[in-house]
Scaffold this motif. Structure first.
Motif, PDB file in Angstrom:
ATOM      1  N   ALA A  80      25.624  58.810 131.328  1.00 17.82           N
ATOM      2  CA  ALA A  80      25.738  57.375 131.062  1.00 17.82           C
ATOM      3  C   ALA A  80      25.861  57.101 129.569  1.00 17.82           C
ATOM      4  CB  ALA A  80      24.540  56.628 131.639  1.00 17.82           C
ATOM      5  N   GLY A  81      25.528  58.086 128.742  1.00 18.52           N
ATOM      6  CA  GLY A  81      25.636  57.917 127.296  1.00 18.52           C
ATOM      7  C   GLY A  81      27.073  57.814 126.816  1.00 18.52           C
ATOM      8  N   CYS A  82      27.953  58.673 127.363  1.00 22.04           N
ATOM      9  CA  CYS A  82      29.340  58.686 126.886  1.00 22.04           C
ATOM     10  C   CYS A  82      30.368  58.524 128.006  1.00 22.04           C
ATOM     11  CB  CYS A  82      29.622  59.980 126.127  1.00 22.04           C
ATOM     12  SG  CYS A  82      29.658  61.474 127.154  1.00 22.04           S
ATOM     13  N   GLY A  83      29.916  58.523 129.267  1.00 24.03           N
ATOM     14  CA  GLY A  83      30.831  58.346 130.382  1.00 24.03           C
ATOM     15  C   GLY A  83      31.468  59.632 130.889  1.00 24.03           C
ATOM     16  N   HIS A  84      31.001  60.783 130.405  1.00 21.66           N
ATOM     17  CA  HIS A  84      31.583  62.065 130.821  1.00 21.66           C
ATOM     18  C   HIS A  84      31.182  62.394 132.257  1.00 21.66           C
ATOM     19  CE1 HIS A  84      33.218  66.084 130.373  1.00 21.66           C
ATOM     20  NE2 HIS A  84      32.101  66.573 130.869  1.00 21.66           N
ATOM     21  N   TYR A  85      32.173  62.772 133.074  1.00 23.47           N
ATOM     22  CA  TYR A  85      31.948  63.235 134.442  1.00 23.47           C
ATOM     23  C   TYR A  85      32.234  64.720 134.500  1.00 23.47           C
ATOM     24  CZ  TYR A  85      31.818  58.593 136.631  1.00 23.47           C
ATOM     25  OH  TYR A  85      31.468  57.333 137.028  1.00 23.47           O
ATOM     26  N   GLY A  86      31.560  65.411 135.392  1.00 17.96           N
ATOM     27  CA  GLY A  86      31.828  66.822 135.615  1.00 17.96           C
ATOM     28  C   GLY A  86      30.977  67.333 136.750  1.00 17.96           C
ATOM     29  N   LYS A  87      30.795  68.637 136.772  1.00 19.24           N
ATOM     30  CA  LYS A  87      29.918  69.280 137.747  1.00 19.24           C
ATOM     31  C   LYS A  87      28.632  69.673 137.048  1.00 19.24           C
ATOM     32  CE  LYS A  87      33.592  70.808 140.689  1.00 19.24           C
ATOM     33  NZ  LYS A  87      33.535  71.103 142.070  1.00 19.24           N
ATOM     34  N   VAL A  88      27.556  69.755 137.817  1.00 16.97           N
ATOM     35  CA  VAL A  88      26.253  70.089 137.244  1.00 16.97           C
ATOM     36  C   VAL A  88      26.340  71.358 136.395  1.00 16.97           C
ATOM     37  CG1 VAL A  88      23.924  70.881 137.836  1.00 16.97           C
ATOM     38  CG2 VAL A  88      24.876  68.864 138.960  1.00 16.97           C
ATOM     39  N   ARG A  89      27.079  72.370 136.875  1.00 18.72           N
ATOM     40  CA  ARG A  89      27.163  73.632 136.138  1.00 18.72           C
ATOM     41  C   ARG A  89      27.722  73.434 134.729  1.00 18.72           C
ATOM     42  NH1 ARG A  89      32.532  74.801 136.600  1.00 18.72           N
ATOM     43  NH2 ARG A  89      33.496  74.226 138.571  1.00 18.72           N
ATOM     44  N   GLN A  90      28.566  72.412 134.544  1.00 18.41           N
ATOM     45  CA  GLN A  90      29.122  72.147 133.221  1.00 18.41           C
ATOM     46  C   GLN A  90      28.092  71.526 132.284  1.00 18.41           C
ATOM     47  OE1 GLN A  90      32.245  69.774 134.970  1.00 18.41           O
ATOM     48  NE2 GLN A  90      33.784  71.283 134.316  1.00 18.41           N
ATOM     49  N   PHE A  91      27.051  70.932 132.840  1.00 19.19           N
ATOM     50  CA  PHE A  91      25.989  70.302 132.056  1.00 19.19           C
ATOM     51  C   PHE A  91      24.831  71.266 131.776  1.00 19.19           C
ATOM     52  CE2 PHE A  91      28.420  66.781 133.421  1.00 19.19           C
ATOM     53  CZ  PHE A  91      28.075  65.668 132.671  1.00 19.19           C
ATOM     54  N   SER A  92      24.864  72.434 132.387  1.00 21.20           N
ATOM     55  CA  SER A  92      23.789  73.416 132.237  1.00 21.20           C
ATOM     56  C   SER A  92      23.818  74.037 130.840  1.00 21.20           C
ATOM     57  CB  SER A  92      23.943  74.510 133.287  1.00 21.20           C
ATOM     58  OG  SER A  92      23.057  75.565 133.016  1.00 21.20           O
ATOM     59  N   THR A  93      22.663  74.116 130.203  1.00 21.74           N
ATOM     60  CA  THR A  93      22.597  74.782 128.902  1.00 21.74           C
ATOM     61  C   THR A  93      22.649  76.289 129.065  1.00 21.74           C
ATOM     62  OG1 THR A  93      20.174  74.769 128.917  1.00 21.74           O
ATOM     63  CG2 THR A  93      21.286  72.911 127.831  1.00 21.74           C
ATOM     64  N   ASP A  94      22.525  76.784 130.301  1.00 13.94           N
ATOM     65  CA  ASP A  94      22.578  78.225 130.585  1.00 13.94           C
ATOM     66  C   ASP A  94      23.977  78.709 130.933  1.00 13.94           C
ATOM     67  OD1 ASP A  94      19.864  78.301 130.229  1.00 13.94           O
ATOM     68  OD2 ASP A  94      19.410  78.255 132.363  1.00 13.94           O
ATOM     69  N   ARG A  95      24.959  77.801 130.991  1.00 13.23           N
ATOM     70  CA  ARG A  95      26.302  78.205 131.406  1.00 13.23           C
ATOM     71  C   ARG A  95      26.918  79.178 130.417  1.00 13.23           C
ATOM     72  NH1 ARG A  95      27.331  73.471 128.710  1.00 13.23           N
ATOM     73  NH2 ARG A  95      29.268  73.376 127.548  1.00 13.23           N
ATOM     74  N   ALA A  96      27.769  80.026 130.918  1.00 17.15           N
ATOM     75  CA  ALA A  96      28.467  80.975 130.049  1.00 17.15           C
ATOM     76  C   ALA A  96      29.404  80.208 129.117  1.00 17.15           C
ATOM     77  CB  ALA A  96      29.259  81.971 130.893  1.00 17.15           C
ATOM     78  N   LYS A  97      29.433  80.555 127.901  1.00 14.13           N
ATOM     79  CA  LYS A  97      30.291  79.876 126.904  1.00 14.13           C
ATOM     80  C   LYS A  97      31.724  80.309 127.064  1.00 14.13           C
ATOM     81  CE  LYS A  97      26.792  77.949 124.790  1.00 14.13           C
ATOM     82  NZ  LYS A  97      26.369  76.713 125.138  1.00 14.13           N
TER      83      LYS A  97
END
Length: 97
Positions: A80-97
């Motif tokens: 809600a801060g910037c309006g970005h949509y995606g999948k939960v995995r994209q918001f994970s800080t543990d995701r592979a870079k």
């Protein structure tokens, strides 16, 4: 608000009050970095109630048959801060870079 976290003890359910030692994944918007204005699409149980010819759903609250709501890495996520949509995995800080 604390970072949105997921722990193995809650079976992948968002739990912002989990003790630090049980925290497995934290979430942050990949676009703006926000951690406090995130939303996810969840699966929840609801009673089906008929009113004449119409049907309505009444959420069982946070205490459905198994006591929680759930989301996965493939669930929809929104900042809600910037309006970005995606999948939960994209918001994970543990995701592979």
């Amino acid at each position: 608000m604390d970072d949105l976290t997921r722990s193995s003890e809650t079976g992948g359910v968002a739990d912002t009050k989990a003790p630090a030692e049980s925290v497995r994944t934290a979430y942050r918007c990949p676009e703006c970095g926000s951690t406090d204005r995130l939303a996810v699409a969840v699966v929840a149980w609801a009673d089906l109630e008929q009113d004449g010819e119409d049907w309505e759903t009444v959420l069982l609250g946070a205490n459905g048959p198994d006591g929680d709501t759930e989301f996965t890495d493939e669930s929809a996520a929104y900042c809600a801060g910037c309006g970005h949509y995606g999948k939960v995995r994209q918001f994970s800080t543990d995701r592979a870079k």
